[in-house]
Every structure is written in C-alpha cells, then in structure tokens.
Design an enzyme around this catalytic site. Structure first.
Site, PDB file in Angstrom:
ATOM      1  N   SER A   1     100.041  56.527  15.691  1.00  0.00           N
ATOM      2  CA  SER A   1     101.055  57.034  16.669  1.00  0.00           C
ATOM      3  C   SER A   1     102.366  56.786  15.792  1.00  0.00           C
ATOM      4  O   SER A   1     102.513  57.217  14.591  1.00  0.00           O
ATOM      5  CB  SER A   1     101.221  56.163  18.032  1.00  0.00           C
ATOM      6  OG  SER A   1     102.205  56.768  19.002  1.00  0.00           O
TER       7      SER A   1
ATOM      8  N   ASP B   1      93.662  64.309  21.793  1.00  0.00           N
ATOM      9  CA  ASP B   1      95.010  63.631  21.968  1.00  0.00           C
ATOM     10  C   ASP B   1      95.882  64.950  22.377  1.00  0.00           C
ATOM     11  O   ASP B   1      96.034  65.715  21.907  1.00  0.00           O
ATOM     12  CB  ASP B   1      95.136  63.237  20.434  1.00  0.00           C
ATOM     13  CG  ASP B   1      96.684  62.389  20.314  1.00  0.00           C
ATOM     14  OD1 ASP B   1      97.540  62.491  21.345  1.00  0.00           O
ATOM     15  OD2 ASP B   1      96.790  61.747  19.095  1.00  0.00           O
TER      16      ASP B   1
ATOM     17  N   HIS C   1      95.309  59.992  23.414  1.00  0.00           N
ATOM     18  CA  HIS C   1      95.721  59.378  22.189  1.00  0.00           C
ATOM     19  C   HIS C   1      95.544  58.041  22.054  1.00  0.00           C
ATOM     20  O   HIS C   1      95.513  57.441  20.964  1.00  0.00           O
ATOM     21  CB  HIS C   1      97.316  59.599  22.643  1.00  0.00           C
ATOM     22  CG  HIS C   1      98.282  59.031  21.639  1.00  0.00           C
ATOM     23  ND1 HIS C   1      98.368  59.595  20.397  1.00  0.00           N
ATOM     24  CD2 HIS C   1      99.216  57.960  21.607  1.00  0.00           C
ATOM     25  CE1 HIS C   1      99.305  58.894  19.629  1.00  0.00           C
ATOM     26  NE2 HIS C   1      99.659  57.980  20.532  1.00  0.00           N
TER      27      HIS C   1
END
Length: 322
Positions: free
Chosen positions: A128, A271, A304
């Site tokens: 991330s 994601d 995610h």
C-alpha cells in the site's frame, strides 16, 4: 542474535519539504530485527497507513511473513523499518500534514539509510502506501537496492484513490468521531463485496439488534480510535494521496528506466484501491525498457487487505527472491 529492539531515533537537521515547509529538526525513529546492521543483507520494510516499525515480535504486523524461518528469514536478513515521522508510534506529532508528500518521506528515509552508513539494501518491500514510498525511494536513488518489491500499490495515486483519500480527509476534518468514521469508510475500500458476503452472510447481532457487518465495522473504528492519533491519520492519508514518482521530475520512462533494481510487482486481483489493471499497465510499460521486472498476482476475495491475509500466496511469490 538480536531479534528485536525498541525504536532508536535519529535527529535530521534542516529539512525542507517539496512544498517549501522548513523543519529545523525532524525525528526519524527505526527498529532493527535479526542480525546487527552490516552483518547480513539488509531488507527495508515500509509500513502501511496504520502500521509502524514493529514489523515482527509480540505486536508485529507482518509476523506471518517475516521472522525466524519465515519467508524473509531473520536468521539470514537484517530487517530495517523506519517510522514515517508523525505516524504516532514514537510520539512524534506533525500537525501540518499538508506540508508533506510521499517523496518527502522517501527523502527522509534515504537520509536515515545514509546516516546508518548503508551503501546498498538487498531489498525494499512495502504494501500500500509503504510500497508507494518504496517506489519513491528507488526513483530518487536508482542504485539503492538490488530488489524493489511494491505490493498492492503503484508508482502513482490514481484519480480513484485520490477521490477516496479526499473523502477520508473530509471525514477526518468534519466528523464528530473522525477516526472511527474514517476507518469505517476505509474498510469498505480495503475489502470487497465478496469478502463481506463470505464473512457475514447478512447475519445479525441479536444483542445489539444490528447486522454483524455493522458491529464489525464499529469494532474496527473503535479499535483504531484507541491506538491511532488524528494527526497521524491525516498525515498518512495525505501520503497515500500523493504517490507520484513523476511529479516535477520527468516521464515515467525516464525515471523508471534508471532504476537498477530488479522490480517485482505484486498485485491483488480484487484490489479496489490499487487495481490490477494499473499494475499490469505499469508492468507492460516497464517491460519495454527493463528486462529485470516481473509481475505476479495474489488471487483473493479479500481485496486490498489481502497482502496482510494471504500469507501462503505471498510466501510462494517471494520465495525466489529470499
């Protein structure tokens, strides 16, 4: 063998951010796990939005991936993890979060690497926003690492991501329960409709007379509120919004082609934040002028957050590097 320690601090002098804000001093704290620095190959691990330098140990957030006899083995590799200044883990507070972008943090980490007299890292890995910082570090210092491993991230924040960060910022600045409400919204982006369906099946919490998905979201909001500061959330959200290795510095091809590291991109097929279509486009572009680049995908319904959930897949994808 020294497996873990308390954060150590470096004081950086006279730092000017890209926006022109001047900081006479900045506190940069870090932790080292495994063999002492300079006795083994060094892996820099960049934390994500609510993370910190506590990568392994009792409250380590990546224990399933990193540790003794794990994928990234602390018998073989020295793990270095910096705290993003202002993440709250080391009591450093930054109120003026708009002063900073992701590249500023990359520059601060690079200063830390130089201070520790590290000539070259074996790998930089991050998921991330941590992966975004990794991209920025490699763009600024193309020879700094042998391997660049950006997971569930990209070299830039897309319009979709910027829009979600904008909404987060609105909640953080305007809500009466900013951390809790922002976290509830964020969880909708970190997971997927399929993930929620498999977990909750529209069940209800009889005691509270609400849906279990609602009590779960409230629980996550309350949990974060207890351990995270508002200023930290605002800053980290600002960093997520400002990833862009090309900002004021040339085209993606110009910058990426100079990166000497082998680049191992890992996307997540579900994601919603850093979509696989963007990851694949990055890979296709890189392939035109770099032969040491790979793209692999985690297959998961969890979106995610899968980089913190699907450890077996991550282990398989990273095995050849470590």
């Amino acid at each position: 063998m020294k497996l873990e320690n308390k954060p150590t601090s470096i004081t950086l002098q006279n730092f000017t951010t890209e926006s022109g804000a001047f900081y006479a001093t900045l506190n940069l704290s870090f932790q080292v796990f495994g063999p002492a620095l300079h006795t083994a190959p060094i892996v820099l691990v960049n934390h994500a939005l609510t993370g910190n330098s506590q990568v392994v140990g009792e409250s380590g957030w990546w224990n399933d991936l990193i540790g003794e006899d794990k994928t990234i083995d602390t018998n073989k590799y020295t793990i270095l993890a910096f705290n993003v200044p202002g993440n709250g883990f080391d009591d450093t507070i930054i109120e003026n979060y708009l002063d900073f972008n992701t590249r500023d943090i990359a520059k601060i980490f690079i200063q830390g690497i130089h201070f520790l007299k590290i000539k070259q890292l074996y790998a930089i890995i991050g998921g991330s926003v941590g992966g975004g910082i990794a991209w920025e570090i490699a763009a600024l210092e193309p020879k700094i690492t042998q391997h660049l491993i950006p997971i569930a991230t990209d070299w830039k924040s897309t319009d979709w991501l910027i829009a979600n960060c904008f909404l987060q910022e609105q909640i953080l600045n305007n809500s009466s329960k900013p951390i809790e409400d922002a976290r509830i919204h964020a969880m909708l982006c970190y997971r997927t409709p399929e993930s929620f369906k498999s977990k909750f099946q529209r069940t209800t919490n009889e005691e509270l007379a609400i849906f279990n998905i609602e009590s779960w979201l409230c629980h996550h909001g309350e949990k974060l509120q207890k351990r995270f500061q508002l200023s930290s959330y605002k800053l980290m959200n600002q960093l997520l919004k400002t990833i862009d290795i090309t900002r004021n510095s040339g085209s993606f091809e110009e910058i990426a082609s100079k990166i000497e590291a082998a680049i191992h991109i890992i996307g997540i097929d579900s994601d919603l934040f850093f979509t696989v279509s963007e990851n694949r486009a990055t890979y296709e572009e890189l392939k035109k002028y770099k032969n040491n680049v790979t793209y692999q995908e985690i297959v998961s319904i969890h979106g995610h957050d899968a980089f913190l959930i699907e450890y077996e897949q991550l282990d398989n994808l990273l095995a050849s590097i470590f």
